[in-house]
Design a protein around this motif. Structure first.
Motif, PDB file in Angstrom:
ATOM      1  N   LYS A 127       0.826  -1.205   0.000  1.00 19.48           N
ATOM      2  CA  LYS A 127       0.000   0.000   0.000  1.00 19.48           C
ATOM      3  C   LYS A 127       0.863   1.258   0.000  1.00 19.48           C
ATOM      4  O   LYS A 127       0.516   2.260  -0.651  1.00 19.48           O
ATOM      5  N   LEU A 130       2.006   1.711  -3.540  1.00 18.17           N
ATOM      6  CA  LEU A 130       0.892   2.170  -4.371  1.00 18.17           C
ATOM      7  C   LEU A 130       0.624   3.654  -4.136  1.00 18.17           C
ATOM      8  O   LEU A 130       0.313   4.395  -5.075  1.00 18.17           O
ATOM      9  N   ASP A 139      -1.977   5.107 -11.379  1.00 20.02           N
ATOM     10  CA  ASP A 139      -2.634   3.967 -10.761  1.00 20.02           C
ATOM     11  C   ASP A 139      -1.936   2.709 -11.268  1.00 20.02           C
ATOM     12  O   ASP A 139      -1.341   2.710 -12.357  1.00 20.02           O
ATOM     13  N   VAL A 140      -2.015   1.653 -10.480  1.00 24.19           N
ATOM     14  CA  VAL A 140      -1.323   0.411 -10.821  1.00 24.19           C
ATOM     15  C   VAL A 140      -2.350  -0.696 -11.046  1.00 24.19           C
ATOM     16  O   VAL A 140      -3.147  -1.003 -10.154  1.00 24.19           O
ATOM     17  N   GLY A 212      -4.800  -1.394  -8.008  1.00 24.42           N
ATOM     18  CA  GLY A 212      -4.330  -1.174  -6.654  1.00 24.42           C
ATOM     19  C   GLY A 212      -4.358  -2.392  -5.765  1.00 24.42           C
ATOM     20  O   GLY A 212      -4.203  -3.533  -6.217  1.00 24.42           O
TER      21      GLY A 212
END
Length: 446
Positions: A127, A130, A139-140, A212
């Motif tokens: 997290k 991210l 964003d992933v 995410g």
């Protein structure tokens, strides 16, 4: 980053939705250092109180090795007087557990107090990365692809012989596999395909990616569900890298792409001959530059290194290539929004939060440092003797992580100390073990 403590309004809405569904029990689940679910079952009437104040859990749970041994010096046992930590549920991760009556599960974050998270928790590490990606404008999107063996529950042997990849008889050779697919879909796993794999009794069930932390949560749920469902059916499901000599290993192919705030794929550049953006190239080279330090996280047991050999559909060196199935990074240059990277060196038993964290950390370092992307090999990467091989052992991989200051900073000092201490403890037990092969080979002749 602190742990998000649910508000009373959010708790009330969550409980009301569970009551409406007829839920009687809630499993508060902690992803441990190894990607295994550690949980407590809570009657619904008690769930609101624990969601508000936190569910007490032994504070050293994250510092247990693969045999659940207490690992001294990790920072989470004697240093904390063996105290409890607290679990707070992430309501958005709530899914049904359809193989159990009237039960749901929720993934939790761990903290000593709401202001002091356990920074060694794999979910916390991912997290944090991210969040960093978001600060950089991305964003992933991620997806994990696992292979596993389904074995006889008593003998732990394969259910059939031969090489039968995609074979129509072997795909659904075990009737209970259909029930497993139903249970997985009922637990929020959007199954895409199911098939038997290369080795006898080896299978692959693929599911869709997600943005995410939900991508890693889904992989965590999938792996633990497969093992639990198989156990209930009388089988053993194993994601172990190389359980049988001479048979295929079990991988985790990790798929990743970055997405811009406007909803476009940051890895795509339609004006480029190969369709790859400079962002994709920097990210790929970051993975290659920090590959040795990634290895303990994506290959966390000594057994993992038995899988990484040429001519096994597993990578064996630090490499990349467009559609090169022998490369560490297989670039899916589709020249459309599906463009992404497939990191193929991960083991099937790797913790999905850590395989994602290692890949993302290395890739983001590539974006920061902007290195030139090395040329890909003309032929299969595994045939290119000029490329650096992977570390051959977990010992060497841990040394590579210790030597990579940038990766340690990205992953966090607390996590790196915890992880390395636990793995060193496991390795000490491993090296002290005398194998049957050694006794058979040397006892009589010497």
């Amino acid at each position: 980053m602190v742990v998000a403590v649910p508000t009373e309004e959010a708790i009330a809405q969550w409980i009301a939705s569970l009551e409406k569904e007829g839920v009687k029990y809630v499993r508060f689940e902690l992803p441990d250092l190894h990607g295994v679910s550690r949980l407590k079952v809570v009657p619904l009437a008690k769930a609101a109180g624990y969601a508000k104040k936190g569910l007490n859990f032994y504070g050293g749970t994250l510092a247990l090795d693969t045999a659940s041994s207490v690992v001294g010096g990790s920072g989470y046992h004697e240093e904390r007087k063996y105290q409890d930590h607290l679990l707070f549920p992430d309501f958005e991760s709530t899914v049904s557990v359809p193989w159990m009556d009237d039960t749901v599960k929720v993934v939790c974050d761990a903290c000593w107090s709401p202001d002091e998270p356990l920074k060694g928790a794999p979910r916390y590490v991912l997290k944090s990365l991210l969040d960093l990606a978001q600060q950089m404008g991305f964003d992933v999107m991620m997806g994990h692809e696992f292979e596993f063996y389904l074995l006889d529950g008593k003998t732990h042997k394969p259910l059939f012989d031969g090489l039968h990849i995609f074979n129509h008889i072997r795909n659904q050779y075990v009737p209970e596999l259909n029930q497993m697919l139903e249970y997985l879909q009922g637990s929020g796993i959007d199954v895409i395909t199911h098939n038997c794999e290369y080795a006898p009794s080896q299978f692959e069930i693929n599911f869709g990616p997600a943005i995410g932390i939900r991508g890693a949560d889904k992989a965590f749920t999938f792996k633990n569900a497969v093992k639990e469902i198989a156990h209930h059916m009388g089988y053993l499901a194993s994601f172990m890298s190389k359980p049988f000599p001479g048979l295929a290993g079990c991988c985790c192919h990790f798929h990743i792409s970055l997405w811009n705030r406007d909803g476009t794929n940051a890895f795509l550049d339609t004006s480029s001959p190969d369709g790859l953006s400079q962002t994709a190239k920097y990210f790929t080279q970051g993975i290659l530059d920090h590959a040795p330090a990634m290895m303990p996280l994506i290959g966390p047991t000594p057994n993992c290194y038995r899988r990484l050999k040429p001519h096994t559909f597993a990578p064996s060196n630090i490499s990349w290539g467009i559609e090169d199935r022998t490369a560490m990074v297989r670039v899916k240059a589709t020249k459309d929004e599906g463009t992404h990277l497939e990191m193929r060196a991960g083991s099937g038993l790797s913790n999905p939060y850590l395989s994602a964290a290692a890949t993302l950390a290395a890739g983001l370092l590539g974006l920061k440092d902007k290195p030139d992307l090395q040329p890909m090999s003309d032929g299969p990467s595994e045939e290119d003797a000029t490329l650096m091989p992977f570390p051959k052992t977990l010992d060497a991989a841990l040394e590579a992580l210790a030597a990579d200051a940038q990766m340690k900073e990205m992953l966090g000092a607390e996590f790196c100390h915890l992880f390395s201490t636990v793995k060193a403890y496991e390795l000490n037990r491993f090296h002290e073990h005398i194998t049957d092969w050694e006794v058979s080979e040397y006892l009589e002749i010497y």
